[in-house]
Write an enzyme that holds these catalytic residues in place. Sequence first.
Site, PDB file in Angstrom:
ATOM      1  CE  LYS A 132      -4.741   1.724  -0.501  1.00 26.99           C
ATOM      2  NZ  LYS A 132      -4.127   0.424  -0.218  1.00 26.99           N
ATOM      3  CB  SER A 183      -0.944   0.010   1.206  1.00 19.20           C
ATOM      4  OG  SER A 183      -1.995  -0.913   1.021  1.00 19.20           O
ATOM      5  CB  SER A 232      -4.324   1.128   4.095  1.00 18.56           C
ATOM      6  OG  SER A 232      -3.524   0.830   2.973  1.00 18.56           O
TER       7      SER A 232
END
Length: 413
Positions: A96, A93, A148
């Site tokens: 992101k 993640s 997340s």
Amino acid sequence: MYGTLRRGGRAALAVVAACTLCLLVAPAAAAAPAPAADPVGGPLMTGGRVVVSLPPGVPRPPKITAKAYVVADAETGEVLATKAPHKPLRPASTLKTLTALTLQPKLDEKTVYTASADDANIEGSKAGMVPGGTYTVEQMFQALFLNSGNDAAHGLATLNGGVAQTVAEMNALADSLQAHDTRAVSPEGLDEDGQVSSAYDLALFGRAALANPAIMEYAGTVQAPFPGRMVKKGKRRPTFQLWSHQKYVLNYDGALGIKNGWTTLAKNTIIAAAERNGRTVLVTLMGASQGWQEAVQLSDWFFRHGGKAAPVGELVEPGAPTGAVEAAAPTLAPAPPAAAPAARAQVPGTGSGWLGKVLAVLGVLWATVAALRLRVHYRRRQRRRRLAAQGPIGPPRRPLPRERPARTGQPVR
């Protein structure tokens, strides 16, 4: 048959000898391969060992489990310690951050988005978006960093024109930042085939995020309300609290953010930044058994000893020339840069290097032996067919025994 095989064997030896001479005897006028360019960030930004340049008496960075990391001064861009900075690994993640860098400048935070079933049913961590529920861009960015939320990432990408368009823009932005190790496949950072980044590229994303106040506000938020399920008109829609999953933000003094990640294949990854006494550290980790704890160890080393360390590389500016840093000699540096292309050139299958030549000779020998065996098999088959065409024949005549003289010297009667 033996004669045929023997003649074939002589031919095979001749072929192998000729091929060996062709492969092992290099022409005198052959040009040497051009040296490879320095990796992005400087000539020491390569290899898999820890690279650091310290005066005597200053301790090295702590030993951690991460497969790759970068410790940099976020203000100057100087890389002070690193391990396998350009090793391609799964980002989880932390990708992101690139999603936010791509979409935040384009999307108005007050824009309202209606979630779909695809958003709500996406795998992995989610903030809790429901099909038909409405959410502002600001709320989705908060969910992106606090929880997340993969559902929030998918929703933001859909609002931007779709996942495919968003991924294409993410890769274009990564290229403009000179994050050439990165290839995005999804906006969420899931374990997709071919989705990779590097500790160095994550540091470039982190530094770009530090220059974006809106993203850093999301990255440093600890809690925020988030809309719940939809209700009938006239009733108040419930909300619940999103709490940050970023333990570095929650536990480290002076922490600013930015993004952590974890998947089964990627293990722990993190982009972390903190500020103390006018200095800002930027730490990235990939493939770590522990994420935020190891980031804390490297951050502590930076604030205690980073001021005495000489830079071993730099975080390049977008579009700036690469390899311009002249770093001081590290206390433990990888092999000289010129040796790296030679080592890569000798990998089997590249067509150069003594090992590749030996493998090529063995391949020729194998092919020659195989051809001889096929030839012998073919001749035996032809012979059986000729015998079958002659029809059945009687048993072979056994030769009569030779007469031997008697012991008396008289002929046998």
